[in-house]
Design an enzyme around this catalytic site. Structure first.
Site, PDB file in Angstrom:
ATOM      1  N   SER A  64       0.880  -1.183   0.000  1.00  0.00           N
ATOM      2  CA  SER A  64       0.000   0.000   0.000  1.00  0.00           C
ATOM      3  C   SER A  64       0.907   1.218   0.000  1.00  0.00           C
ATOM      4  CB  SER A  64      -0.937  -0.025   1.206  1.00  0.00           C
ATOM      5  OG  SER A  64      -0.259   0.248   2.394  1.00  0.00           O
ATOM      6  N   HIS A 114      -3.168  -6.183   2.680  1.00  0.00           N
ATOM      7  CA  HIS A 114      -2.255  -7.209   3.193  1.00  0.00           C
ATOM      8  C   HIS A 114      -2.933  -8.551   3.427  1.00  0.00           C
ATOM      9  CE1 HIS A 114       0.380  -3.733   4.866  1.00  0.00           C
ATOM     10  NE2 HIS A 114       0.451  -3.850   3.565  1.00  0.00           N
ATOM     11  N   GLU A 148      -4.370  -2.399   9.489  1.00  0.00           N
ATOM     12  CA  GLU A 148      -3.607  -2.962  10.613  1.00  0.00           C
ATOM     13  C   GLU A 148      -4.259  -2.671  11.962  1.00  0.00           C
ATOM     14  OE1 GLU A 148       0.445  -1.565  10.318  1.00  0.00           O
ATOM     15  OE2 GLU A 148       0.425  -1.833   8.135  1.00  0.00           O
ATOM     16  N   GLU A 186       1.860  -9.551   7.033  1.00  0.00           N
ATOM     17  CA  GLU A 186       2.733  -9.112   8.130  1.00  0.00           C
ATOM     18  C   GLU A 186       2.658 -10.037   9.335  1.00  0.00           C
ATOM     19  OE1 GLU A 186       2.169  -4.904   8.800  1.00  0.00           O
ATOM     20  OE2 GLU A 186       3.052  -4.432   6.843  1.00  0.00           O
ATOM     21  N   ASP A 213      -3.629   1.267  11.855  1.00  0.00           N
ATOM     22  CA  ASP A 213      -3.201   1.895  10.602  1.00  0.00           C
ATOM     23  C   ASP A 213      -4.351   1.713   9.629  1.00  0.00           C
ATOM     24  OD1 ASP A 213      -2.121   2.894   8.312  1.00  0.00           O
ATOM     25  OD2 ASP A 213      -0.460   1.464   8.155  1.00  0.00           O
ATOM     26  N   GLU A 240      -2.750   5.749  12.445  1.00  0.00           N
ATOM     27  CA  GLU A 240      -1.876   6.061  11.302  1.00  0.00           C
ATOM     28  C   GLU A 240      -2.718   6.202  10.029  1.00  0.00           C
ATOM     29  OE1 GLU A 240       1.236   3.142  10.981  1.00  0.00           O
ATOM     30  OE2 GLU A 240       1.466   3.460   8.832  1.00  0.00           O
ATOM     31  N   ASP A 267       2.093   8.294   7.395  1.00  0.00           N
ATOM     32  CA  ASP A 267       2.939   7.347   6.640  1.00  0.00           C
ATOM     33  C   ASP A 267       2.876   7.742   5.164  1.00  0.00           C
ATOM     34  OD1 ASP A 267       4.033   5.189   5.289  1.00  0.00           O
ATOM     35  OD2 ASP A 267       2.497   3.755   5.858  1.00  0.00           O
ATOM     36  N   LYS A 288      10.089   4.973   6.784  1.00  0.00           N
ATOM     37  CA  LYS A 288      10.433   3.772   5.997  1.00  0.00           C
ATOM     38  C   LYS A 288      11.550   4.166   5.050  1.00  0.00           C
ATOM     39  CE  LYS A 288       5.706   1.896   5.750  1.00  0.00           C
ATOM     40  NZ  LYS A 288       4.443   2.033   4.978  1.00  0.00           N
ATOM     41  N   HIS A 301       8.988  -1.375   9.167  1.00  0.00           N
ATOM     42  CA  HIS A 301       9.225  -2.358   8.096  1.00  0.00           C
ATOM     43  C   HIS A 301       8.302  -2.052   6.921  1.00  0.00           C
ATOM     44  CE1 HIS A 301       5.610  -5.096   9.365  1.00  0.00           C
ATOM     45  NE2 HIS A 301       5.305  -3.830   9.396  1.00  0.00           N
ATOM     46  N   LYS A 340       7.659  -0.555  14.205  1.00  0.00           N
ATOM     47  CA  LYS A 340       6.545  -1.333  13.675  1.00  0.00           C
ATOM     48  C   LYS A 340       7.151  -2.413  12.795  1.00  0.00           C
ATOM     49  CE  LYS A 340       3.370   0.007  10.462  1.00  0.00           C
ATOM     50  NZ  LYS A 340       2.186   0.632   9.837  1.00  0.00           N
TER      51      LYS A 340
HETATM   52  P1  PGA Z   1       3.167  -1.337   3.080  1.00  0.00           P
HETATM   53  O1  PGA Z   1       2.317  -1.247   4.408  1.00  0.00           O
HETATM   54  O2  PGA Z   1       4.540  -1.746   3.423  1.00  0.00           O
HETATM   55  O3  PGA Z   1       2.405  -2.328   2.248  1.00  0.00           O
HETATM   56  O4  PGA Z   1       3.129   0.057   2.465  1.00  0.00           O
HETATM   57  C1  PGA Z   1       2.808  -0.813   5.629  1.00  0.00           C
HETATM   58  C2  PGA Z   1       2.120   0.439   6.117  1.00  0.00           C
HETATM   59  O5  PGA Z   1       1.215   0.993   5.446  1.00  0.00           O
HETATM   60  O6  PGA Z   1       2.479   0.932   7.170  1.00  0.00           O
HETATM   61 ZN    ZN Z   2       0.951   2.687   7.015  1.00  0.00          ZN
END
Ligand code: PGA
Ligand code: ZN
Length: 429
Positions: free
Chosen positions: A44, A159, A168, A209, A246, A289, A316, A341, A369, A392
């Site tokens: 995503s 996911h 999440e 995840e 999230d 998030e 994010d 990230k 991650h 995370k």
């Molecule tokens: P992604 O998801 O690694 O698929 O982008 C993680 C997140 O949105 O935090």
């Molecule tokens: Zn996110």
């Protein structure tokens, strides 16, 4: 003796945890030290992320091959970095940024630049016989801060197809005095959640995840089952273990509305913010998030005004670890926490800059991650080095997730009294 130099640098194509190709970069120094880094990959993704270069050759890995990025490392980056010192990370990352020459790393690929950037840091630390978290810390003499794990135990959205629409549901064992005890709580709650889901006849198959992906029917049902699991494991949602979400709301945004519950509920941003407020009132939620989509700065300011004094409002996809977007967010009071990230931006140096901007604003910082991961554990060291206070890394299950938590257990063990657990303090700023 002279400082060692980069003697060889090689990338190859390997697989990530979803079975998609990614890059493995290995560097050998003239003193014989060699180290490896592997690059993660999101599903995503935010629209403002640096570009992950994929070959697009249909007959090969469905177009997801990374041979062009591998060639960019081996043919373009390598000749420039050979015989350089690995110890000036800033210098190396500047070379990568300049060689690429674009704002979004679309020339070489952020997967190519990140693989090299991480491998340089790892091999430099190894050559000096210093743990990576220490090598990367700004002030290694400070007492280290062990991050609070945010464990994604119910996976949905992109996911886990067939599960809920919130991406999440995380448990956050903040109310402990060490990472080790916090992780134990996380793992015990995960196991009690599994038993409860089994007893209620839900699927306990795993999402990307490592969390479960049951079709629970509503967000409230998912939160309530988590609260139940925390209690059954012998912990309290007032003292020990809290809940974070999230939403990944960009994925739910269609034609100016947020669509949830298999298309049955349509929220305007105002209604969605009201919905979050009611959830925060009813449940022990401490962090949300990507509550709104990535382009709605005004909405984010409204959301932060409504809930930012009570909980973490985390950007994010909104920030994509990008300096200028974080600065814009701080000007607009659009959030109070940064999700970090490193593959969203493509070098370690730019990742540090993003974290430093957020810390200067007194925001929360989470090192994260991606949903597509590998056995690489650099983010664990990064969380300690940056004093982020939160990490995370998925559920306490599936080796690519557990590898990060196991690395943190080892770091805490190594540091002993020279570390402290970030714990509840970070949520009560
Ligand atoms: P992604 O998801 O690694 O698929 O982008 C993680 C997140 O949105 O935090
Ligand atoms: Zn996110």
């Amino acid at each position: 003796m002279d400082d060692p130099q980069i003697e060889s640098l090689n990338a190859m194509e390997v697989l990530d945890s979803r079975g998609n190709p990614t890059l493995r970069v290995e560097i050998l120094l003239s003193d014989g030290t060699h180290e490896v880094a592997l690059v993660p990959s999101g599903a995503s993704k935010g629209k403002y992320e640096a570009l992950e270069l994929r070959d697009g050759v249909k007959g090969r890995y469905g177009g997801r091959g990374v041979l062009v990025a591998v060639d960019n490392v081996n043919e373009v980056i390598k000749p420039v970095l050979l015989n350089r010192s690995p110890f000036d990370q800033n210098d190396i990352d500047t070379v990568l940024i300049d060689l690429d020459g674009t704002r979004d790393k679309s020339n070489l690929g952020a997967n190519a630049t990140l693989g090299v950037s991480l491998a340089v840091a790892r091999v430099a630390a190894a050559s000096r016989h210093i743990p990576l978290y220490k090598y990367l810390s700004r002030d290694p003499s400070d007492k280290a801060i062990m991050p609070v794990p945010m464990l994604n135990v119910i996976n949905g959205g992109r996911h886990a197809h067939g599960s809920g629409d919130v991406q999440e549901f995380m448990i956050v064992p903040a109310g402990f005095s060490s990472f080790k005890e916090a992780l134990r709580c996380g793992a015990e709650v995960y196991q009690s959640l599994k038993r409860i889901l089994e007893q209620k006849g839900y699927s306990t198959n795993l999402g990307d995840e490592g969390g479960f992906a049951p079709a629970l029917g509503s967000n409230e049902a998912a939160i309530e089952i988590l609260i139940h699991a925390i209690g059954v494991a012998g912990y309290s949602t007032e003292k020990h273990c809290f809940i974070a979400l999230d939403i990944a709301a960009t994925e739910l945004f269609q034609g100016n509305q947020y669509v949830m519950n298999q298309g049955q509920t349509h929220y305007s941003k105002e209604e969605l913010i009201d919905y979050y407020s009611s959830l925060v009132k009813s449940y022990p939620i401490i962090s949300i998030e990507d509550g709104l989509e990535e382009d709605d700065w005004d909405g984010w300011t409204m959301l932060t005004k409504a809930l930012g004094s009570e909980i973490q409002i985390v950007g994010d996809d909104l920030f994509t670890t990008n300096k200028s977007r974080i600065l814009e967010g701080s000007e607009k009071l659009a959030a109070n926490a940064l999700l970090t990230k490193f593959n969203q931006i493509g070098t370690l140096t730019e990742t540090f800059q993003a974290v430093e901007i957020a810390q200067a604003e007194n925001w929360g910082v989470i090192i994260s991650h991606r949903s597509g991961e590998t056995e690489d554990t650099t983010i664990a060291d990064l969380a300690v080095a940056t004093r982020a206070g939160q990490i995370k890394a998925g559920a306490p299950c599936r080796s690519e997730r557990v590898a990060k938590y196991n690395r943190l257990l080892k770091i805490e063990d190594e540091l002993g009294a020279d570390s402290e657990y970030a714990g509840t303090a970070i949520y009560n700023k």
